[in-house]
Design an enzyme around this catalytic site. Structure first.
Site, PDB file in Angstrom:
ATOM      1  N   THR A  20      13.661 -33.900  -0.900  1.00  0.00           N
ATOM      2  CA  THR A  20      12.804 -34.262  -2.020  1.00  0.00           C
ATOM      3  C   THR A  20      13.514 -33.938  -3.320  1.00  0.00           C
ATOM      4  OG1 THR A  20      10.629 -33.929  -3.050  1.00  0.00           O
ATOM      5  CG2 THR A  20      11.601 -32.026  -1.958  1.00  0.00           C
TER       6      THR A  20
ATOM      7  N   HIS B 297      10.053 -20.004   9.430  1.00  0.00           N
ATOM      8  CA  HIS B 297      10.687 -18.773   9.906  1.00  0.00           C
ATOM      9  C   HIS B 297      10.348 -18.472  11.368  1.00  0.00           C
ATOM     10  CE1 HIS B 297      13.098 -15.383   9.377  1.00  0.00           C
ATOM     11  NE2 HIS B 297      12.512 -14.776   8.368  1.00  0.00           N
TER      12      HIS B 297
END
Length: 420
Positions: free
Chosen positions: A339, A392
């Site tokens: 992006t 994560h």
């Protein structure tokens, strides 16, 4: 008469939810006109009528789950279909009155009932499909369910909370709505209310879902864009003449990302239950801003394409997105997203994951800043901050940081992109 059926949506989509009826029974329908909006796990799809005429019946309600190929409405061909029944009834009424005059009041009452029923769909309470389904299962009237949603949309948790309240609680529901509607407006502080589009509602839901389910973390770095900018300056004219497309930054970043993903494959994976699915292909999503919100078309097989092919695909996808001509196949199956907030002047941001992907790279605006070349020398260089948000749960910090460093190294020495 013609049945309106759920069309083939995409290879991975077999069902959808009736989000909103755009036409009500009795409404005139043109051939090719949208009559209902379906909500799928990918995008919202508006279904057209293949027949001109009048919408005679809705076979499914808002909130119902429907399968591909299933009939959801009936359209009566020809104009004036909605008014033909009353006309026929009027013609037959005198004949029946001669046989049994006492049946006339009952017939008139029967005629009035469909007209009353037709007004009900427009009076529906705005509610999520899950809320409607639960309310039907529990026999709960949605008009009695209070909600804290600023748009007045009843959610599943509102229905759950309503069910657990004492019997006296329903009386509070209707009273709360007029109080909100009659809230005095200060003319010195005008406001404007606008209903969220279905796409914006879907975007909002998915972004919140990602933040609630993923262990999202962002790491940052900066890239000296000197080498890329010099290369573009030298080659941009010849590149355009040869390929009829301009050489932009996105092809460089896409190439760098693909090479880095090969070295750090967990960022090209997704979580499926208790399994990690590593994808051995590289379909890169490129975020595009439109008037209706951000959308992420996918550039297929980015690892197999040249700079010119990448630039061409990105330009085509962006144009289709802004013209609302993207199909479901253009939005599905991305493995990683890029992006670029820099086109709007963003200096730094923390992009949100495009689930179920576990990585997204954020580009930002290029600024000339003094950079220390060594202990004694400084130069003004075109610098860009980049951000990598990652999940994560499967990507450790070491791998994420190393991935971003690899992207930095490739862009600061773009010849490596050709060798890669």
């Amino acid at each position: 008469m013609a049945e309106v059926k759920v069309p083939e949506l995409a290879e991975s989509i077999t069902e959808g939810t009736v989000a909103q009826w755009l036409k009500q029974p009795g409404d005139t329908v043109e051939k090719g006109e949208y009559i209902v909006e379906l909500e799928t796990d990918k995008v919202n799809v508006e279904i057209i009528s293949e027949e001109a005429g009048v919408l005679k019946e809705q076979l499914k309600e808002e909130g119902d789950v429907v399968q591909v190929g299933e009939a959801i409405a009936i359209v009566e061909a020809g104009e004036g279909g909605a008014s033909s029944q009353p006309a026929e009834a009027k013609e037959s009424a005198p004949e029946k009155a001669e046989e049994k005059k006492e049946e006339a009041p009952a017939q008139e009452t029967a005629k009035e009932q469909p007209a009353q029923e037709e007004t009900k769909p427009s009076e529906r309470t705005v509610a999520s499909p899950a809320a409607r389904k639960l309310a039907r299962e529990k026999g709960i009237d949605l008009t009695q369910v209070p909600t804290v949603d600023p748009l007045g949309r009843v959610r599943k948790q509102d229905v759950d909370a309503y069910e657990q309240k004492p019997a006296s609680a329903p009386a509070k529901g209707p009273a709360s709505k007029p109080a909100t509607a009659e809230k005095p407006v200060d003319p010195a502080k005008p406001v404007e209310r606008q209903k969220m589009s279905r796409r914006r509602q879907t975007i909002a839901k998915r972004l919140v879902d990602v933040q609630q389910t993923a262990a999202m973390l962002t790491t940052f770095n900066e890239i000296d864009m000197t080498a890329v900018m010099d290369l573009r300056k030298r080659r941009k004219d010849a590149f355009f003449e040869e390929n009829d497309v301009r050489l932009g930054f996105m092809s460089f970043f896409t190439k760098a990302v693909v090479i880095a993903l090969r070295q750090f494959p967990l960022l090209n994976a997704e979580i499926d239950g208790d399994e990690i699915v590593k994808k051995m292909f590289y379909d890169i999503g490129v975020a595009v801003s439109t008037d209706d919100g951000l959308i992420v078309p996918v550039v297929r097989d980015a690892d197999r394409k040249s700079f010119a092919q990448l630039e061409g695909d990105i330009v085509d996808m962006a144009k289709k997105a802004r013209d609302n001509k993207l199909g479901l196949q253009d939005l599905q199956g991305g493995t990683f997203t890029i992006t670029n907030g820099g086109v709007f002047g963003s200096l730094l941001s923390t992009p949100i994951l495009n689930g179920p992907q576990v990585g997204i790279l954020g580009m930002h605006t290029i600024q000339w800043r003094p950079v220390a070349i060594d202990q004694e020398k400084m130069e003004n260089r075109p610098m860009m901050y980049v951000a990598l948000s990652y999940d994560h749960r499967i990507v450790d910090g070491k791998e994420a940081v190393s991935f971003l460093v690899k992207v930095k190294q490739l862009l600061e020495d773009p010849e490596k992109l050709l060798l890669g």
